[in-house]
Write a protein that holds these residues in place. Structure first.
Motif, PDB file in Angstrom:
ATOM      1  N   VAL A  57       0.720  -0.908  -0.086  1.00  0.00           N
ATOM      2  CA  VAL A  57      -0.006   0.125   0.009  1.00  0.00           C
ATOM      3  C   VAL A  57       1.008   1.086  -0.057  1.00  0.00           C
ATOM      4  O   VAL A  57       0.424   2.154  -0.249  1.00  0.00           O
ATOM      5  N   GLU A  58       2.161   1.034   0.188  1.00  0.00           N
ATOM      6  CA  GLU A  58       3.138   2.219   0.191  1.00  0.00           C
ATOM      7  C   GLU A  58       2.838   3.313   1.207  1.00  0.00           C
ATOM      8  O   GLU A  58       2.751   4.405   1.008  1.00  0.00           O
ATOM      9  N   VAL A  59       2.661   2.677   2.471  1.00  0.00           N
ATOM     10  CA  VAL A  59       2.502   3.447   3.734  1.00  0.00           C
ATOM     11  C   VAL A  59       3.313   2.866   4.746  1.00  0.00           C
ATOM     12  O   VAL A  59       3.812   1.728   4.697  1.00  0.00           O
ATOM     13  N   GLU A  60       3.442   3.750   5.884  1.00  0.00           N
ATOM     14  CA  GLU A  60       4.206   3.071   7.058  1.00  0.00           C
ATOM     15  C   GLU A  60       3.462   2.031   7.711  1.00  0.00           C
ATOM     16  O   GLU A  60       2.268   2.003   7.857  1.00  0.00           O
ATOM     17  N   PRO A  61       4.217   1.227   8.292  1.00  0.00           N
ATOM     18  CA  PRO A  61       3.633   0.061   9.032  1.00  0.00           C
ATOM     19  C   PRO A  61       2.639   0.610  10.224  1.00  0.00           C
ATOM     20  O   PRO A  61       1.463   0.001  10.577  1.00  0.00           O
ATOM     21  N   ILE A  62       3.006   1.654  10.874  1.00  0.00           N
ATOM     22  CA  ILE A  62       2.302   2.182  11.731  1.00  0.00           C
ATOM     23  C   ILE A  62       0.736   2.672  11.234  1.00  0.00           C
ATOM     24  O   ILE A  62      -0.299   2.609  11.982  1.00  0.00           O
ATOM     25  N   THR A  63       0.892   3.387  10.143  1.00  0.00           N
ATOM     26  CA  THR A  63      -0.193   3.559   9.589  1.00  0.00           C
ATOM     27  C   THR A  63      -1.392   2.275   9.215  1.00  0.00           C
ATOM     28  O   THR A  63      -2.479   2.439   9.466  1.00  0.00           O
ATOM     29  N   ILE A  64      -0.512   1.202   8.680  1.00  0.00           N
ATOM     30  CA  ILE A  64      -1.235  -0.123   8.385  1.00  0.00           C
ATOM     31  C   ILE A  64      -2.088  -0.621   9.679  1.00  0.00           C
ATOM     32  O   ILE A  64      -3.009  -1.033   9.866  1.00  0.00           O
ATOM     33  N   ALA A  65      -1.375  -0.137  10.743  1.00  0.00           N
ATOM     34  CA  ALA A  65      -1.689  -0.917  12.201  1.00  0.00           C
ATOM     35  C   ALA A  65      -3.014  -0.087  12.464  1.00  0.00           C
ATOM     36  O   ALA A  65      -4.001  -0.918  13.015  1.00  0.00           O
ATOM     37  N   ARG A  66      -3.021   1.083  12.447  1.00  0.00           N
ATOM     38  CA  ARG A  66      -4.204   1.966  12.731  1.00  0.00           C
ATOM     39  C   ARG A  66      -5.399   1.543  11.707  1.00  0.00           C
ATOM     40  O   ARG A  66      -6.591   1.606  12.329  1.00  0.00           O
ATOM     41  N   LEU A  67      -5.196   1.422  10.634  1.00  0.00           N
ATOM     42  CA  LEU A  67      -6.443   1.178   9.653  1.00  0.00           C
ATOM     43  C   LEU A  67      -6.767  -0.233   9.932  1.00  0.00           C
ATOM     44  O   LEU A  67      -8.049  -0.583   9.955  1.00  0.00           O
ATOM     45  N   VAL A  68      -5.964  -1.153  10.286  1.00  0.00           N
ATOM     46  CA  VAL A  68      -6.314  -2.442  10.669  1.00  0.00           C
ATOM     47  C   VAL A  68      -7.183  -2.438  11.938  1.00  0.00           C
ATOM     48  O   VAL A  68      -8.205  -3.110  12.088  1.00  0.00           O
ATOM     49  N   ASP A  69      -6.799  -1.667  12.775  1.00  0.00           N
ATOM     50  CA  ASP A  69      -7.411  -1.625  14.164  1.00  0.00           C
ATOM     51  C   ASP A  69      -8.908  -1.022  13.962  1.00  0.00           C
ATOM     52  O   ASP A  69      -9.911  -1.727  14.387  1.00  0.00           O
ATOM     53  N   ARG A  70      -9.105  -0.086  13.030  1.00  0.00           N
ATOM     54  CA  ARG A  70     -10.419   0.222  12.632  1.00  0.00           C
ATOM     55  C   ARG A  70     -11.504  -0.728  11.949  1.00  0.00           C
ATOM     56  O   ARG A  70     -12.635  -1.071  12.146  1.00  0.00           O
ATOM     57  N   LEU A  71     -10.521  -1.643  10.930  1.00  0.00           N
ATOM     58  CA  LEU A  71     -11.396  -2.662  10.212  1.00  0.00           C
ATOM     59  C   LEU A  71     -11.590  -3.807  11.161  1.00  0.00           C
ATOM     60  O   LEU A  71     -12.616  -4.424  11.138  1.00  0.00           O
ATOM     61  N   GLU A  72     -10.736  -3.858  12.229  1.00  0.00           N
ATOM     62  CA  GLU A  72     -10.964  -5.028  13.177  1.00  0.00           C
ATOM     63  C   GLU A  72     -11.972  -4.651  14.106  1.00  0.00           C
ATOM     64  O   GLU A  72     -12.944  -5.534  14.358  1.00  0.00           O
ATOM     65  N   ALA A  73     -12.363  -3.341  14.443  1.00  0.00           N
ATOM     66  CA  ALA A  73     -13.367  -2.929  15.232  1.00  0.00           C
ATOM     67  C   ALA A  73     -14.702  -3.052  14.414  1.00  0.00           C
ATOM     68  O   ALA A  73     -15.676  -3.314  15.077  1.00  0.00           O
ATOM     69  N   HIS A  74     -14.745  -2.959  13.128  1.00  0.00           N
ATOM     70  CA  HIS A  74     -15.890  -3.167  12.409  1.00  0.00           C
ATOM     71  C   HIS A  74     -16.123  -4.810  12.372  1.00  0.00           C
ATOM     72  O   HIS A  74     -17.249  -5.207  11.483  1.00  0.00           O
ATOM     73  N   GLY A  75     -15.149  -5.377  12.511  1.00  0.00           N
ATOM     74  CA  GLY A  75     -15.494  -7.046  12.464  1.00  0.00           C
ATOM     75  C   GLY A  75     -14.931  -7.532  11.236  1.00  0.00           C
ATOM     76  O   GLY A  75     -15.596  -8.733  11.007  1.00  0.00           O
ATOM     77  N   PHE A  76     -14.308  -6.804  10.280  1.00  0.00           N
ATOM     78  CA  PHE A  76     -14.102  -7.219   9.018  1.00  0.00           C
ATOM     79  C   PHE A  76     -12.909  -8.102   8.661  1.00  0.00           C
ATOM     80  O   PHE A  76     -12.577  -8.642   7.727  1.00  0.00           O
ATOM     81  N   VAL A  77     -11.774  -7.904   9.864  1.00  0.00           N
ATOM     82  CA  VAL A  77     -10.514  -8.373   9.777  1.00  0.00           C
ATOM     83  C   VAL A  77      -9.927  -8.857  11.122  1.00  0.00           C
ATOM     84  O   VAL A  77     -10.532  -8.379  12.133  1.00  0.00           O
TER      85      VAL A  77
END
Length: 155
Positions: A57-77
């Motif tokens: 995705v060409e972003v920093e790992p911390i950015t992915i971690a935050r985005l995944v946190d939100r997707l995890e909160a939605h129950g998607f990941v």
């Protein structure tokens, strides 16, 4: 100032307009464009690590971690530990992501239909070929070369 037929300007402006359209469409589903991209990658390649996904995705790992946190909160990941390395989290889609992915695929189809409206298939084939060649040219130009000499070193 670039004219309206300057390929660099056109490609940049088209990419910007597509990002704005994708932002709007993702927002209609309560997501961001970045989350949309993550869902698509995980659909294509289940079990990516956060680091691998960040590189794609060409972003920093911390950015992915935050985005995944939100997707995890939605129950998607969900994050699952890597059996070979306790420090690595592998990312997997969960069943609630399926209807969202279906909607996002429909949005992608609509975007493509809008983008290519009025263009005959032969023209689309030429455009696709030209874009592939342009990308290859740019990638080839990014390969490491001899160090560039500063102007004072040339004299």
């Amino acid at each position: 100032m670039p004219n309206q037929t300057d390929p660099l300007f056109l490609i940049h402006d088209l990419a910007r307009q597509l990002r704005l359209d994708a932002d709007r469409r993702a927002g209609c589903h309560g997501l961001t464009r970045a989350q949309w991209v993550i869902l698509f990658w995980l659909d294509r390649q289940p079990g990516l690590s956060q680091k691998e996904l960040a590189e794609l995705v060409e972003v920093e790992p911390i950015t992915i971690a935050r985005l995944v946190d939100r997707l995890e909160a939605h129950g998607f990941v969900e994050r699952r530990g890597d059996p070979g390395d306790r420090r690595v989290w592998r990312l997997h889609l969960l069943p609630p992501a399926a209807p969202v992915l279906a909607a996002l695929h429909a949005e992608r189809t609509a975007m493509l239909a809008n983008l290519t409206r009025g263009l005959p298939p032969e023209t689309l084939a030429i455009v696709a070929d030209a874009l592939v060649r342009m990308k290859a040219n740019v990638v080839a130009g990014l390969r490491p070369r001899d160090p560039v000499l500063a102007p004072q070193e040339i004299a």
